[in-house]
Design a protein around this motif. Structure first.
Motif, PDB file in Angstrom:
ATOM      1  N   GLY A   1      -2.905  12.656  20.216  1.00 24.11           N
ATOM      2  CA  GLY A   1      -2.165  13.718  19.524  1.00 24.11           C
ATOM      3  C   GLY A   1      -0.735  13.322  19.209  1.00 24.11           C
ATOM      4  O   GLY A   1       0.128  14.182  19.031  1.00 24.11           O
ATOM      5  N   SER A   2      -0.464  12.018  19.143  1.00 24.18           N
ATOM      6  CA  SER A   2       0.899  11.535  18.874  1.00 24.18           C
ATOM      7  C   SER A   2       1.380  11.955  17.476  1.00 24.18           C
ATOM      8  O   SER A   2       0.612  11.907  16.510  1.00 24.18           O
ATOM      9  N   GLN A   3       2.629  12.370  17.416  1.00 19.29           N
ATOM     10  CA  GLN A   3       3.238  12.736  16.129  1.00 19.29           C
ATOM     11  C   GLN A   3       4.238  11.662  15.681  1.00 19.29           C
ATOM     12  O   GLN A   3       4.938  11.840  14.689  1.00 19.29           O
ATOM     13  N   VAL A   4       4.324  10.571  16.437  1.00 18.79           N
ATOM     14  CA  VAL A   4       5.283   9.498  16.115  1.00 18.79           C
ATOM     15  C   VAL A   4       4.856   8.832  14.801  1.00 18.79           C
ATOM     16  O   VAL A   4       3.691   8.437  14.658  1.00 18.79           O
ATOM     17  N   PRO A   5       5.771   8.719  13.832  1.00 14.91           N
ATOM     18  CA  PRO A   5       5.378   8.085  12.558  1.00 14.91           C
ATOM     19  C   PRO A   5       5.004   6.611  12.726  1.00 14.91           C
ATOM     20  O   PRO A   5       5.727   5.863  13.399  1.00 14.91           O
ATOM     21  N   VAL A   6       3.866   6.264  12.143  1.00 15.23           N
ATOM     22  CA  VAL A   6       3.409   4.872  12.168  1.00 15.23           C
ATOM     23  C   VAL A   6       3.388   4.364  10.728  1.00 15.23           C
ATOM     24  O   VAL A   6       2.778   4.985   9.853  1.00 15.23           O
TER      25      VAL A   6
ATOM     26  N   LEU B   1      -6.432   7.811   9.638  1.00 17.31           N
ATOM     27  CA  LEU B   1      -6.209   7.711  11.088  1.00 17.31           C
ATOM     28  C   LEU B   1      -4.765   8.064  11.459  1.00 17.31           C
ATOM     29  O   LEU B   1      -4.340   7.846  12.591  1.00 17.31           O
ATOM     30  N   GLY B   2      -4.034   8.587  10.514  1.00 15.98           N
ATOM     31  CA  GLY B   2      -2.708   9.120  10.846  1.00 15.98           C
ATOM     32  C   GLY B   2      -1.514   8.266  10.442  1.00 15.98           C
ATOM     33  O   GLY B   2      -0.378   8.660  10.711  1.00 15.98           O
ATOM     34  N   ALA B   3      -1.733   7.092   9.824  1.00 18.28           N
ATOM     35  CA  ALA B   3      -0.571   6.295   9.375  1.00 18.28           C
ATOM     36  C   ALA B   3       0.210   7.112   8.345  1.00 18.28           C
ATOM     37  O   ALA B   3      -0.386   7.793   7.512  1.00 18.28           O
ATOM     38  N   ARG B   4       1.543   7.055   8.420  1.00 17.13           N
ATOM     39  CA  ARG B   4       2.351   7.852   7.489  1.00 17.13           C
ATOM     40  C   ARG B   4       2.644   7.086   6.207  1.00 17.13           C
ATOM     41  O   ARG B   4       2.980   7.676   5.187  1.00 17.13           O
ATOM     42  N   ALA B   5       2.562   5.768   6.262  1.00 11.55           N
ATOM     43  CA  ALA B   5       2.824   4.963   5.061  1.00 11.55           C
ATOM     44  C   ALA B   5       2.159   3.607   5.223  1.00 11.55           C
ATOM     45  O   ALA B   5       1.812   3.199   6.345  1.00 11.55           O
ATOM     46  N   PHE B   6       1.995   2.916   4.110  1.00 11.27           N
ATOM     47  CA  PHE B   6       1.297   1.627   4.098  1.00 11.27           C
ATOM     48  C   PHE B   6       2.092   0.663   3.224  1.00 11.27           C
ATOM     49  O   PHE B   6       2.302   0.925   2.038  1.00 11.27           O
ATOM     50  N   ILE B   7       2.565  -0.418   3.817  1.00  9.70           N
ATOM     51  CA  ILE B   7       3.311  -1.431   3.055  1.00  9.70           C
ATOM     52  C   ILE B   7       2.456  -2.695   2.992  1.00  9.70           C
ATOM     53  O   ILE B   7       1.954  -3.156   4.012  1.00  9.70           O
ATOM     54  N   GLN B   8       2.313  -3.237   1.788  1.00  8.15           N
ATOM     55  CA  GLN B   8       1.522  -4.460   1.619  1.00  8.15           C
ATOM     56  C   GLN B   8       2.365  -5.696   1.919  1.00  8.15           C
ATOM     57  O   GLN B   8       3.520  -5.767   1.501  1.00  8.15           O
ATOM     58  N   LYS B   9       1.771  -6.651   2.617  1.00  9.34           N
ATOM     59  CA  LYS B   9       2.416  -7.960   2.787  1.00  9.34           C
ATOM     60  C   LYS B   9       2.115  -8.805   1.554  1.00  9.34           C
ATOM     61  O   LYS B   9       1.009  -8.684   1.012  1.00  9.34           O
ATOM     62  N   PRO B  10       2.984  -9.707   1.120  1.00 14.62           N
ATOM     63  CA  PRO B  10       4.304  -9.949   1.693  1.00 14.62           C
ATOM     64  C   PRO B  10       5.257  -8.811   1.337  1.00 14.62           C
ATOM     65  O   PRO B  10       5.274  -8.361   0.186  1.00 14.62           O
TER      66      PRO B  10
ATOM     67  N   VAL C   1      11.094   4.379   4.657  1.00 11.84           N
ATOM     68  CA  VAL C   1      11.751   5.211   5.675  1.00 11.84           C
ATOM     69  C   VAL C   1      12.589   6.321   5.020  1.00 11.84           C
ATOM     70  O   VAL C   1      12.712   7.409   5.576  1.00 11.84           O
ATOM     71  N   GLN C   2      13.100   6.050   3.836  1.00  6.63           N
ATOM     72  CA  GLN C   2      13.828   7.104   3.108  1.00  6.63           C
ATOM     73  C   GLN C   2      12.859   8.202   2.675  1.00  6.63           C
ATOM     74  O   GLN C   2      13.139   9.381   2.822  1.00  6.63           O
ATOM     75  N   GLU C   3      11.695   7.775   2.151  1.00 11.84           N
ATOM     76  CA  GLU C   3      10.693   8.754   1.706  1.00 11.84           C
ATOM     77  C   GLU C   3      10.215   9.626   2.866  1.00 11.84           C
ATOM     78  O   GLU C   3       9.862  10.783   2.683  1.00 11.84           O
ATOM     79  N   LEU C   4      10.181   9.038   4.046  1.00 12.61           N
ATOM     80  CA  LEU C   4       9.724   9.792   5.230  1.00 12.61           C
ATOM     81  C   LEU C   4      10.884  10.549   5.893  1.00 12.61           C
ATOM     82  O   LEU C   4      10.713  11.120   6.970  1.00 12.61           O
ATOM     83  N   HIS C   5      12.058  10.518   5.269  1.00 18.66           N
ATOM     84  CA  HIS C   5      13.265  11.196   5.790  1.00 18.66           C
ATOM     85  C   HIS C   5      13.614  10.730   7.196  1.00 18.66           C
ATOM     86  O   HIS C   5      13.938  11.521   8.065  1.00 18.66           O
TER      87      HIS C   5
END
Lengths: 121, 206
Positions: free
Chosen positions: A73-78, A96-105, A115-119
């Motif tokens: 039940g974690s609310q910590v942003p991943v 599964l609860g990830a708040r955002a997805f960044i592609q490598k590279p 992080v700005q979008e997620l305030h």
């Protein structure tokens, strides 16, 4: 307010790249894990306010970490940062609860934008 | 050999594995789009060995115990080597279904499908490597080199011109299918110095 950060990636170079990309405004300790099991231990021990998570890792992959955190039940942003750029990987991570997805590279700008979008800044 | 192994220290191996991981992520995405299914990718494995020990090294992988089909795509330029795509025979028979091919599957159709998949996999992987390392490579069209074979029958150390080989190996599997592929990137020993230079540049920048 970010007081503790967890960076999870089996690659030392990738962890360094993520750490270098973190906003300078966050003056917080950074904890590092090299696989999913270590990540869950550090998550419990250090109570991070944000997690940067790779998907393809030994022992327990990023999906396993997300599932375990969701079950707790974690609310910590991943924020997932992954080389696996398939639509299905993105959808699975978000479900599964990830708040955002960044592609490598990835670039430092990618991290800052998310992080700005997620305030979180 | 010890000297060569020392050149690929922990940091350089880590950087190379990450480069290949990202490149194979792009290759996996291309395959997922072609097959309309999720492609599971393994963590890249690094091998550095005397070519006389190549079979022994590769046969540690249980995937090579079954009958396989092997394709190759040589590349040259700032790095020289070969991209090898290995498919399990059961998976080869699923290709027509995966690619939405509706006609009768002849051996010619099957060969075309294999060449297409190899080209997508190796091409995307090499593009990923070249863009990250900022190098230029040229490569030729893929060819099927052996069907219904085993790794031991195929990798004959006497047929390889190099003394040492560095191999990056990654496995792709599909959910709900028997199809499995292993992609091996072989690099010749004369590619080690330019590769190490590029890896060091990357490491210095972080």
């Amino acid at each position: 307010m970010i007081n503790s950060i967890l960076v999870v990636d089996d690659s030392k170079m990738s962890r360094k790249l993520v750490i270098r990309a973190l906003p300078t405004e966050w003056d917080a300790p950074i904890h590092q894990a090299t696989n999913g099991l270590e990540a869950l231990e550090l998550f419990k021990e250090k109570s991070p306010d944000i997690v940067f998570l790779d998907l393809t890792m030994p022992e327990l992959d990023g999906f396993g970490v997300l599932a375990a955190l969701q079950e707790q039940g974690s609310q910590v942003p991943v924020i997932v940062i992954s080389a696996d750029i398939q639509t299905q990987a993105y959808e699975r991570a978000i479900s599964l609860g990830a708040r955002a997805f960044i592609q490598k590279p990835m670039s430092p700008e990618d991290v800052r934008k998310v992080v700005q979008e997620l305030h979180l800044l | 050999m010890m000297q060569i192994k020392e050149q690929f220290n922990e940091d350089r191996r880590d950087a190379l594995q990450e480069v290949v991981n990202i490149a194979m992520g792009q290759a996996g995405d291309s395959l997922a789009k072609l097959f309309s299914t999720f492609v599971e990718l393994s963590i890249p494995k690094f091998h550095l060995c005397d070519v006389t020990e190549l079979n022994q090294e590769l046969s540690k992988n249980a995937a090579y115990a079954e009958k396989i089909t092997i394709l190759r795509q040589p590349f040259s330029g700032q790095l020289r080597g070969e991209g090898i795509a290995i498919f399990n025979n059961n998976g080869v028979s699923e290709l027509a279904n995966l690619m939405g091919y509706e006609g009768e599957v002849t051996s010619n159709n099957e060969r075309e499908m294999l060449l297409d998949v190899c080209s997508i996999l190796i091409g995307a992987c090499l593009n990923g490597v070249t863009s990250q390392l900022e190098i230029a490579l040229s490569y030729t069209a893929p060819t099927i080199i052996s069907q219904n074979t085993t790794v031991n029958e195929f990798f004959n150390p006497e047929s390889i011109q190099w003394r040492y080989a560095m191999i990056m190996e990654i496995r792709l599997t599909l959910e709900q299918y028997d199809f499995k592929s292993n992609v091996l990137l072989f690099l010749s020993e004369d590619s080690f110095p330019p590769l190490i230079d590029k890896l060091d540049q990357m490491l210095e920048e972080i």
